[in-house]
Write an enzyme that holds these catalytic residues in place. Structure first.
Site, PDB file in Angstrom:
ATOM      1  CD  GLU A  38      -2.693  -0.650   5.142  1.00 60.41           C
ATOM      2  OE1 GLU A  38      -3.398  -0.856   6.148  1.00 60.41           O
ATOM      3  OE2 GLU A  38      -2.561  -1.483   4.226  1.00 60.41           O
ATOM      4  CB  THR A  82      -5.735  -4.182   7.957  1.00 57.12           C
ATOM      5  OG1 THR A  82      -5.204  -3.484   6.848  1.00 57.12           O
ATOM      6  CG2 THR A  82      -5.402  -3.419   9.236  1.00 57.12           C
ATOM      7  CG  HIS A 197      -4.562   0.822   1.670  1.00 53.47           C
ATOM      8  ND1 HIS A 197      -5.029   0.462   0.429  1.00 53.47           N
ATOM      9  CD2 HIS A 197      -4.984  -0.132   2.536  1.00 53.47           C
ATOM     10  CE1 HIS A 197      -5.692  -0.671   0.535  1.00 53.47           C
ATOM     11  NE2 HIS A 197      -5.679  -1.064   1.805  1.00 53.47           N
ATOM     12  CG  ASP A 256      -1.064  -3.743   7.543  1.00 50.22           C
ATOM     13  OD1 ASP A 256      -0.116  -3.532   6.761  1.00 50.22           O
ATOM     14  OD2 ASP A 256      -2.231  -3.337   7.339  1.00 50.22           O
ATOM     15  CG  HIS A 257      -0.988  -6.349   4.792  1.00 51.83           C
ATOM     16  ND1 HIS A 257      -0.853  -5.533   3.694  1.00 51.83           N
ATOM     17  CD2 HIS A 257      -2.035  -5.841   5.494  1.00 51.83           C
ATOM     18  CE1 HIS A 257      -1.788  -4.612   3.706  1.00 51.83           C
ATOM     19  NE2 HIS A 257      -2.518  -4.758   4.794  1.00 51.83           N
TER      20      HIS A 257
END
Ligand code: GP9
Ligand code: MN
Length: 416
Positions: A38, A82, A197, A256-257
């Site tokens: 994450e 995600t 996150h 993921d990003h």
């Protein structure tokens, strides 16, 4: 009627990158454990924050002989965050612009990596300690042919085991490995972490390094939170070794990003000790990719410019599964024909020579503005790539592929 499929198919065939025979099938038959990290960006790897190592375990892994570590690997997600990264990995297609494809196109036919692995005898599943309907996963996983979704109900979140968005990564990994022990093998498990996150909150006992000190509370907490993620990954490797699953698995981990948006440019500039330009913002879209094959011994650091769209062909080829006839827009990272060219969902792109963003062409290495001519051909190609992906998704073209494959001559027609 599927005639568009033939057009897209021709484009895809022309761009096919055949696997490197020395890598093809090197992980054949192993369990596949893919971990979505994450919000993990590459700028923290092998770096320190005020003298504190941020990712000690991952840093070791970058030098590990069983690991391929990719330094110029980019996320290609849009608003679906995600879920977009999941979509890209499974399908080697771009997500959609301006909406989450997991919501808008969960009724489509797909030829996902999970369904290919399912056909090859794998038990396919996703493990994620969140509600099953988040991002419409429960519906989309059906379309992606995933056999089982281990959602929040498969986990026992004990006292002190939740923070921020939900279950902490360490107990999540611990219980996930317990669940893996009972899975039929070989399995393909995709684990989605959650602790790192936004807003990156942790319990005191999980803060292993101090916070950063800048005008961005988000960036300040990010380093601590990433440090916790690194600790969690270390415990995952220990758990896998203890369970006996480790040796016969391949472990793939990818960011993921981004976790730190452009709103924090000022603080980011303070940390990186430079003024953040659009060029820097593009390069900050790099996320780590690790491909770890226990016992392999010939891993290395790979600097090839690449993106999440390349994961599906790369992984399937390592497993010895052919993708020649698949409608995918990425290419095998290990292929000698892989092109150093990554397209972002918003139209920015990076090649080994140029970074294109805000209508300006920059030198990839120096960040100096360069002749627009260098970018021009790639501008058109990036639009073509995004358009073909949209065409496949909006037209649900893969439903025709299944039909046409039953008819003799279809693959010949595609190759013309
Ligand atoms: C939620 C998790 C985080 O289940 O995947 O979602 P994000 O906000 O990063 O897309
Ligand atoms: Mn995410």
């Amino acid at each position: 009627d599927g005639s568009e499929l033939v057009e897209v198919g021709n484009y895809i065939n022309a761009n096919y990158a055949a696997p490197d025979p020395t890598k093809y099938g090197i992980a054949k038959g192993r369990n596949i454990i893919a971990i979505s990290l994450e919000s993990l960006q590459s700028f923290v790897i092998n770096q320190e924050m005020d003298g504190h190592v941020i990712t000690p375990f991952l840093n070791e892994l970058t030098k590990d002989p069983d690991t391929f570590y990719f330094t110029n690997f980019y996320h290609q997600t849009g608003l679906g965050k995600t879920s977009d990264s999941e979509f890209i990995l499974e399908n080697s297609l771009f997500p959609r612009n301006g909406s989450a494809v997991f919501f808008t196109h969960s009724g489509n036919t797909y030829q996902s990596m999970a369904s290919k692995l399912g056909d090859a005898g794998y038990f396919t599943n996703v493990m994620h300690a969140n509600n099953r309907s988040f991002w419409n996963r429960d519906i989309m996983y059906g379309a992606l042919g995933i056999d089982k979704f281990y959602d929040l109900e498969s986990y026992e979140v004990g006292e002190g085991q939740a923070v921020n968005w939900g279950m902490k990564d360490i107990p999540f990994f611990d219980q996930s490995v317990e669940l893996m022990k009972d899975m039929p093998q070989p399995f393909y498990s995709r684990l989605i972490t959650l602790t790192n996150h936004h807003p990156f909150d942790l319990d005191e006992e999980d803060k292993l390094i101090p916070a950063y000190n800048s005008n961005s509370n988000t960036l300040n907490k990010y380093f601590q939170s990433v440090r916790y993620m690194d600790e969690a990954i270390k415990t995952l490797f220990e758990d896998l070794k203890e369970s006996g699953l480790y040796d016969n698995s391949i472990i793939i981990m990818y960011g993921d990003h981004y976790g730190i948006s452009e709103n924090h440019n000022k603080a980011m500039g303070m940390y990186l000790d430079k003024k953040i330009t659009p060029y820097d913002n593009a390069k900050l879209q790099r996320v780590p990719l690790f491909i770890h094959i226990p016992g392999y011994g010939q891993g290395e650091t790979v600097d090839e410019v690449a993106g999440q769209i390349d994961l599906r062909p790369t992984i399937l080829h390592l497993m010895g599964i052919d993708t020649k006839d698949d409608m995918q827009l990425g290419a095998d990272l290990f292929s000698p024909d892989h092109e150093p060219f990554v397209i972002f969902r918003d139209g920015r792109f990076v090649t080994d020579n140029a970074v294109y963003t805000t209508d300006v062409c920059y030198d990839t290495e120096t960040g100096e503005e360069i002749d627009a001519e260098v970018c021009q051909p790639f501008i058109e190609r990036s639009m073509t790539g995004l358009d073909y992906s949209d065409m496949i998704i909006n037209g649900d073209l893969l439903r025709f592929k299944e039909e046409q494959e039953q008819k003799p001559g279809f693959n010949e027609q595609m190759k013309k």
